[in-house]
Each structure stands twice: as structure tokens, then as C-alpha cells.
Design a protein around this motif. Sequence first.
Motif, short mmCIF file in Angstrom:
data_model
loop_
_atom_site.label_atom_id
_atom_site.label_comp_id
_atom_site.label_asym_id
_atom_site.label_seq_id
_atom_site.Cartn_x
_atom_site.Cartn_y
_atom_site.Cartn_z
N GLY A 133 33.79 -11.11 13.47
CA GLY A 133 35.05 -10.84 13.70
C GLY A 133 36.23 -11.05 12.63
O GLY A 133 37.02 -10.09 12.32
N PHE A 134 35.86 -11.80 11.59
CA PHE A 134 36.69 -11.77 10.39
C PHE A 134 36.54 -10.56 9.59
O PHE A 134 37.43 -9.89 9.08
CB PHE A 134 36.10 -13.12 9.58
N GLY A 135 35.22 -10.10 9.60
CA GLY A 135 34.91 -8.67 8.92
C GLY A 135 35.56 -7.68 9.86
O GLY A 135 36.08 -6.71 8.87
N ALA A 136 35.46 -7.77 10.85
CA ALA A 136 36.08 -6.68 11.97
C ALA A 136 37.45 -6.64 11.58
O ALA A 136 38.16 -5.43 11.60
CB ALA A 136 35.61 -6.79 13.27
N SER A 137 38.16 -7.77 11.56
CA SER A 137 39.51 -7.56 11.43
C SER A 137 40.24 -6.89 10.35
O SER A 137 41.71 -6.30 10.43
CB SER A 137 40.24 -9.12 11.21
N SER A 138 39.59 -6.26 9.44
CA SER A 138 40.10 -5.60 8.13
C SER A 138 40.74 -4.31 8.84
O SER A 138 41.88 -3.78 8.41
CB SER A 138 38.97 -5.33 7.40
N ILE A 139 40.17 -3.70 9.85
CA ILE A 139 40.90 -2.59 10.59
C ILE A 139 42.27 -2.58 11.13
O ILE A 139 43.14 -1.82 11.07
CB ILE A 139 39.90 -1.92 11.73
N TYR A 140 42.54 -3.86 11.34
CA TYR A 140 43.96 -3.96 12.04
C TYR A 140 44.98 -4.18 10.73
O TYR A 140 46.32 -3.93 11.17
CB TYR A 140 44.00 -5.30 12.82
N ALA A 141 44.51 -4.49 9.61
CA ALA A 141 45.51 -4.70 8.42
C ALA A 141 45.54 -3.29 7.69
O ALA A 141 46.70 -2.54 7.37
CB ALA A 141 45.02 -5.74 7.50
N LEU A 142 44.31 -2.54 7.83
CA LEU A 142 44.08 -1.42 7.09
C LEU A 142 44.64 -0.03 7.76
O LEU A 142 45.15 0.76 7.00
CB LEU A 142 42.63 -1.17 6.44
N ALA A 143 44.48 0.00 9.18
CA ALA A 143 44.87 1.12 9.58
C ALA A 143 46.43 1.70 9.45
O ALA A 143 46.71 2.52 9.11
CB ALA A 143 44.67 0.91 11.39
N GLY A 144 46.94 0.45 9.83
CA GLY A 144 48.61 0.90 9.73
C GLY A 144 48.86 1.12 8.16
O GLY A 144 49.88 2.18 7.89
N GLY A 145 48.41 0.47 7.10
CA GLY A 145 48.57 0.69 5.91
C GLY A 145 48.27 2.04 5.53
O GLY A 145 48.99 2.94 4.68
N VAL A 146 47.04 2.50 5.75
CA VAL A 146 46.59 3.81 5.63
C VAL A 146 47.36 4.65 5.95
O VAL A 146 47.50 5.84 5.59
CB VAL A 146 44.99 3.78 5.75
N LEU A 147 47.59 4.85 7.34
CA LEU A 147 48.42 5.78 8.25
C LEU A 147 49.69 5.94 7.50
O LEU A 147 50.31 6.99 7.25
CB LEU A 147 48.68 5.20 9.67
N GLY A 148 50.37 4.85 6.97
CA GLY A 148 51.61 5.02 6.35
C GLY A 148 51.55 5.38 4.90
O GLY A 148 52.18 6.11 4.48
#
Length: 505
Positions: A162-177
Motif C-alpha cells: 500500500g505504501f508503494g501504491a499510494s504514489s498514485i494519490y499524490a502524483l495523479a493530481g500533480g501530473v494532471l495539473g
Amino acid sequence: MDPKKNDIIAPSELTPRPGDDIELASIPATIPVTKTIDPFLVEFDATYDAENPKHWPTGHKWAVTDVLSATGFIRIMVSTIMAPALSTIAHEFNMSSTESAMALSIYLLATAFGPVFIGPLSEIYGRKRVLHASNIWFLIWNIACGFANSKELLIASRFLAGFGASSIYALAGGVLGDVWMPEQRGHSLGIYLLIPLLAVAVGPIIGGFMAFRTTWRWMFWSTSIFQAVMIVVSFTVFRETYAPLILSRRAEKLRRETGNSQYYTADERLDGEKTVLARLGQALSRPLRLLAFHPIIQVTSILSAFYYGILYIVLSSFSELWIQEYNYTAEISGLHYIACALGELVGSQIGAQLMDFFYRRKLARSSESGVVPESRIPLVFFGALFSALGLFVYGWTAQYHVHWIAVDIAIFIQMLGSQIAGMPMMAYVIDVYPNHTSSAMAATQFLKSLTAFLFPLFAPSMYRAIGYGWGNTTMAFIGLFLGVPAPMIIWKFGTRLRAKATSSY
């Protein structure tokens, strides 16, 4: 080298001239530096710059978005795939009901803490490196879950995965922005969410069939195969999107090729002479500082966390409802998650269209000051009403064992409302914190993941004590209590709060 491509303007076009004695330190840090002040500032051409992610061809933007979307799909599917097999796993490892719920929810606890580190790191080392590293980390520990031979190893491996999986929650908004313009925010969010939201249904359906026809271990082995393929795709397709890092590399190239050390970026000026450790400390503390001192983050986090917690109450208990109350098999119980996924899918697409429609309409009517981020907020009210209505109907139809179609329609409405309420909040955070979107998303994800971890733990006791009817009715009223005042606070005071907020830097 093409000067225009690298934002180097002829000396005759600059004031002061490059030959003049310019001391950067004499310019206050609070004053934005432009090329008219310092010709050595490296920035994107405002008209068109091929290296600016917002100016990329649409195909490149969608390629990056699709990689994130597929990555989100596998991460969410792994979080829910265990639900139909919890009783089987609990029996094999002699787990109590709390321990089996922990095996499911510990993954979500990790996603509370992971983004707090991963989001800021992506604002130092870039989105690309962090995505690749987290992908490999997740793969290793997801494989370990499949080979777990004790409940302790299973729970520990789930946490690390889950720690590795959590990257998507931080990266998704950043990349879309990073890559999409504000007027495209709804469409980009809608397409990004399209595939991950399918995982809400696909995970439990696959889990139900695997639990019935083969070993539960294939839940992790099969998803690990998919993740391995995604690692290859991301290494091939994903490009760096974080503008400050791209500009920093451009400045470094100019310094190297020209031999002139005066070239710099705005972010390098802000960092000044800070050491790597100082920069890391400042970056890693940013999500917690935002959560502690920014009312905008606090309000959006609380509201988003509630809806996220309700989602995982439904995901963790939905299969149990059909198996224990309706006497369905694990296979058939998994099929009912289709209603959950359809509600989220339809809600995301309706929300995306409405967000962009209202934004473009506001943009056409706005003055030179532009559209304020708070224009996203009114849509939250409609989502909150639909979510509360769905919870209420879901609770009482399940309580009295009404025909399954009524229960599924109710959960469809609830999921639809949650998505319509949640998407504008995400877009709002992206709009308000454009320079540190990943840190802001990490701050909001912290509370979201905590509720996703904690809510399923008390849900079984709540349903046993007061039943599905009053249990879901209580949550519906709490949703209305939060879903109306919280957006109202942002709608009325958001502009003032943004003006008073300390810098997120």
C-alpha cells in the motif's frame, strides 16, 4: 541551439542589458523576477514552448494521463480484490474478524502516510523517477502477499504494498495539473478516473471468482503480472511533467554549454543556497504544514475523507450483505459491485462535463481578473444531496431485504453523488495549489486514507447494533451536515482564505 526554444532573448530586447551589473540578491524574493528584470532567468515561452507540458501535443498529454489511469486501476483493484475472500483467508490463517478486516484495511492505512513522503519527493526529483520507483516497490510487496504463509506476513506485506501504491494519490493530481489547462480540468479528471473506477467492480468480481474456483493467492499473483506489464509501459511512455525540474535541467544545460553560471530558474532563486537536506526537510514537511495551517486544505480534506470512508464501508461490507443476508455465493456477491462501479463511472463523467461547462460559462462572462477557483464549488452541493439520498435508500432496502435491484439502484445513486461531490473538490485543490499540487493532494489524501482504514473497522459492529437502516441513515445525515456547510465556507470565504494563507513553498 535555437535561442527562442530556450527562452534566451537578444540583449537588445532586455532591460537591463546582460552587460549591466545585476545583483540578483538585491531583488526582494517576494517580487516576481521576469526577463525584463533579469535576462538570465530561464522560463517557458508564454506563447509556445515545446518543452512546456501544457503545450505538449494532445496525444502526449493523453499518453501520460493514460499511464496514470492504468496505474490507478491496478492500485485500486488490489485494495478491494480481497473483500470476497476475507472469510476464506481468515479461516486459513485462523484470523479473528478484526484481523481479517485489518488485512484488507492496512493497505489503506499505508496510503495515508505514503503520499506525505512521495508527493514532496516528486517536487524535488520529478514525477517520472518517483513513479518508476514506487511501481517497482509495489510489485515486490504485492508478490509477497501472494506467498504469505502467516497472517502477520500477509498484513505486513499489504502495508508495504500500500505504501508503494499510494504514489498514485499524490502524483495523479500533480501530473494532471502539470499538463492540462484549468478549462480542461473536468475532462482530464473524467478520463483519468474512467479506468480506475472500473477497479471498484473488477476487483471484487475477480476476487469472488478466484475465491470460489482457485486459491486466493492468485488475486495477488495475477495483479502482479499486470503491474509488471505496466512498469514496462510506464518506462516507455511516461515523460517528465514537473515544470520546475524541466526548467532546472534547461538552466543547467545553458550553464554548461555557455560557461555562464548566471542562468537560473525562479525555483532555484527561491531555494537560494539551501542544502539538499534543508530542501528535503522543507519539502517533506509541506503536506503536514498545509494540513495544519491552511483552512482550505482542512475543509476539503474533511469532506473528501468522509465520502472516501463511506466508499470503503460499502466496499468492505457489500459482499457480506449478499452472502449473509441474501444467501448468495461469493461469486454472485461480487457481481453486485458492478452497481458501485457504474455509479462512480456515471458520476465522474457527469461531473466532468458539468465542471467544464460551468467553468467555460464563467470564463466567458468573467472580467479581466479571470475565473476564481471557487467557481468549482457549487457542484459539490448537488453531489452531497444525491449521496445522502442513496445512503438512506440503500440502508432501508438492505434492512428489509428488498429485491436486489432496489439495493443496487440505491448504491448506484450514492456512488454517483459521491463522485459529483468529490471531483470539484479535487479540481479546486489543483487550481489553488498549482506549484505544489502533489503536496496538497498528499495532505488531503492523509485524512482520506485514514477514514478508509478506520471506517470499515467499526462498520460491522455498527450494522450489528443498529442495522443497515439506521446505520446508513446516520451516515446520510452526517453527510448532509458536512456536505452543505463545508462547501458553503469555501464558496463564501475561499478567496479571503487564499489571500491570507501563508506560502505553500
